[in-house]
Design a protein around this motif. Structure first.
Motif, PDB file in Angstrom:
ATOM      1  N   SER A 173      33.083  71.744 123.159  1.00  0.00           N
ATOM      2  CA  SER A 173      31.855  71.122 122.671  1.00  0.00           C
ATOM      3  C   SER A 173      31.218  70.305 123.777  1.00  0.00           C
ATOM      4  CB  SER A 173      32.132  70.221 121.464  1.00  0.00           C
ATOM      5  OG  SER A 173      32.611  70.966 120.366  1.00  0.00           O
ATOM      6  N   ARG A 174      29.909  70.129 123.662  1.00  0.00           N
ATOM      7  CA  ARG A 174      29.146  69.341 124.631  1.00  0.00           C
ATOM      8  C   ARG A 174      27.992  68.643 123.900  1.00  0.00           C
ATOM      9  NH1 ARG A 174      25.788  72.868 128.479  1.00  0.00           N
ATOM     10  NH2 ARG A 174      24.351  72.747 126.719  1.00  0.00           N
ATOM     11  N   ILE A 175      27.778  67.383 124.240  1.00  0.00           N
ATOM     12  CA  ILE A 175      26.705  66.596 123.630  1.00  0.00           C
ATOM     13  C   ILE A 175      25.816  66.050 124.739  1.00  0.00           C
ATOM     14  CG2 ILE A 175      26.142  64.599 122.194  1.00  0.00           C
ATOM     15  CD1 ILE A 175      28.874  64.881 120.901  1.00  0.00           C
ATOM     16  N   ARG A 176      24.510  66.108 124.526  1.00  0.00           N
ATOM     17  CA  ARG A 176      23.550  65.544 125.469  1.00  0.00           C
ATOM     18  C   ARG A 176      22.604  64.596 124.736  1.00  0.00           C
ATOM     19  NH1 ARG A 176      21.890  71.024 128.887  1.00  0.00           N
ATOM     20  NH2 ARG A 176      23.803  71.151 130.138  1.00  0.00           N
ATOM     21  N   GLY A 203      18.450  64.504 121.235  1.00  0.00           N
ATOM     22  CA  GLY A 203      19.766  64.956 121.690  1.00  0.00           C
ATOM     23  C   GLY A 203      20.063  66.357 121.210  1.00  0.00           C
ATOM     24  N   GLU A 204      21.163  66.885 121.680  1.00  0.00           N
ATOM     25  CA  GLU A 204      21.594  68.224 121.281  1.00  0.00           C
ATOM     26  C   GLU A 204      23.110  68.308 121.364  1.00  0.00           C
ATOM     27  OE1 GLU A 204      21.325  70.847 125.322  1.00  0.00           O
ATOM     28  OE2 GLU A 204      19.402  70.253 124.448  1.00  0.00           O
ATOM     29  N   MET A 205      23.679  69.190 120.545  1.00  0.00           N
ATOM     30  CA  MET A 205      25.118  69.400 120.563  1.00  0.00           C
ATOM     31  C   MET A 205      25.394  70.899 120.541  1.00  0.00           C
ATOM     32  SD  MET A 205      28.100  68.063 117.951  1.00  0.00           S
ATOM     33  CE  MET A 205      29.815  68.567 118.212  1.00  0.00           C
ATOM     34  N   ARG A 206      26.328  71.315 121.369  1.00  0.00           N
ATOM     35  CA  ARG A 206      26.712  72.727 121.429  1.00  0.00           C
ATOM     36  C   ARG A 206      28.215  72.851 121.260  1.00  0.00           C
ATOM     37  NH1 ARG A 206      27.046  75.379 127.095  1.00  0.00           N
ATOM     38  NH2 ARG A 206      29.060  74.357 126.930  1.00  0.00           N
ATOM     39  N   THR A 213      12.655  59.078 132.211  1.00  0.00           N
ATOM     40  CA  THR A 213      13.579  59.798 131.337  1.00  0.00           C
ATOM     41  C   THR A 213      14.983  59.728 131.898  1.00  0.00           C
ATOM     42  OG1 THR A 213      11.861  61.336 130.583  1.00  0.00           O
ATOM     43  CG2 THR A 213      14.145  62.034 130.318  1.00  0.00           C
ATOM     44  N   LEU A 214      15.935  59.397 131.028  1.00  0.00           N
ATOM     45  CA  LEU A 214      17.346  59.357 131.391  1.00  0.00           C
ATOM     46  C   LEU A 214      18.116  60.254 130.439  1.00  0.00           C
ATOM     47  CD1 LEU A 214      19.747  58.131 133.003  1.00  0.00           C
ATOM     48  CD2 LEU A 214      19.858  56.357 131.233  1.00  0.00           C
ATOM     49  N   GLY A 215      18.908  61.173 130.991  1.00  0.00           N
ATOM     50  CA  GLY A 215      19.728  62.078 130.191  1.00  0.00           C
ATOM     51  C   GLY A 215      21.191  61.903 130.508  1.00  0.00           C
TER      52      GLY A 215
END
Length: 258
Positions: free
Chosen positions: A54-57, A26-29, A71-73
């Motif tokens: 903010s955004r989280i993936r 995952g990643e967070m911005r 793959t599921l995002g």
């Protein structure tokens, strides 16, 4: 024809009761923006507006075998800090990616990616940087990265869509030779009832320890389907130099566009 090909490939996928292995990442911005010319930015009139969002993936990969993986995002955001209600019950969860990676048993160097996926061109996203449903063929070759396929950007047979369709066909390649990388690409964007656009792109990058150089050019020509509209064309060119040391990067660039 393209839709039939997708159906055939999906039919070739065997049925599994469950995946043998899952992996997660995952990643967070979080970013802050300040606007002084607020109306020009599409915001309400004010002397100055500052905002933080903010955004989280999250991504999960289900590995069925060496021949197939899914793959599921999922993306949560963007949610603004200080918004009225503080994002309570906000509907900001969306599907980012949902695709299959397929590698035939008879050839481990052949790889297909089918479904909703991300694609960024090789030229600083000058042409395309988006998520779309499509099919990519990405063979594994020594010193060469090749991608070819198509994306369905709009489908006139989809529920609720107007009588229109848009397809992007592409082929790009990057050749690595020592400290240099040479790139080339062809894109064809067909928008029915609107226009057909052809992009030709090329460039190169050179890396010497911490110092890098590069140049690229993208030529575009567009023909409109409506009578009376003149065709248009143009060239975008870009030069850059970059210094990178550990986690520190600084870049200077010079570009031209008509």
């Amino acid at each position: 024809m393209k839709k039939g090909l997708i159906v055939i490939l999906m039919a070739l996928i065997p049925f599994w009761a469950g995946a043998t292995e899952f992996s997660f990442k995952g990643e967070m911005r979080t970013r802050m923006s300040a606007f002084t010319d607020t109306e020009e930015a599409g915001l309400e009139e004010a002397a100055e507006i500052s905002k933080i969002d903010s955004r989280i993936r999250f991504y999960t990969k289900a590995l069925y075998s060496d021949a197939a993986a899914f793959t599921l995002g999922i993306e949560i955001g963007d949610f603004d800090w200080g918004r009225e209600g503080h994002n309570k019950d906000e509907k900001i969860v969306e599907v980012k990616h949902a695709y299959m990676d397929l590698t035939p048993d008879f050839s481990a160097s052949m790889k297909f990616r089918l479904g909703l996926q991300g694609y960024k061109d090789l030229f600083g996203q000058a042409v395309f940087d988006e998520d779309a449903a499509g099919l990519l063929f990405m063979p594994e070759m020594e010193n060469v990265d090749l991608r070819t396929g198509f994306f369905i950007l709009s489908d006139d047979e989809a529920k609720g869509n107007a009588d229109n369709s848009r397809t992007l066909a592409l082929m790009d390649a990057a050749l690595k030779s020592g400290s240099s990388t040479w790139k080339g690409a062809l894109y064809y964007d067909y928008y029915r009832h609107e226009a057909a656009t052809l992009y030709l792109a090329g460039g190169g990058d050179f890396q010497l320890d911490s110092l890098g150089f590069g140049a690229q050019a993208v030529y575009m020509t567009r023909s409109f389907h409506e009578e009376g509209l003149d065709n248009i064309s143009g060239l975008f060119a870009h030069l850059y130099t970059r210094f990178k040391k550990d986690k520190f990067t600084v870049q200077a660039q010079l570009g031209y566009s008509p």
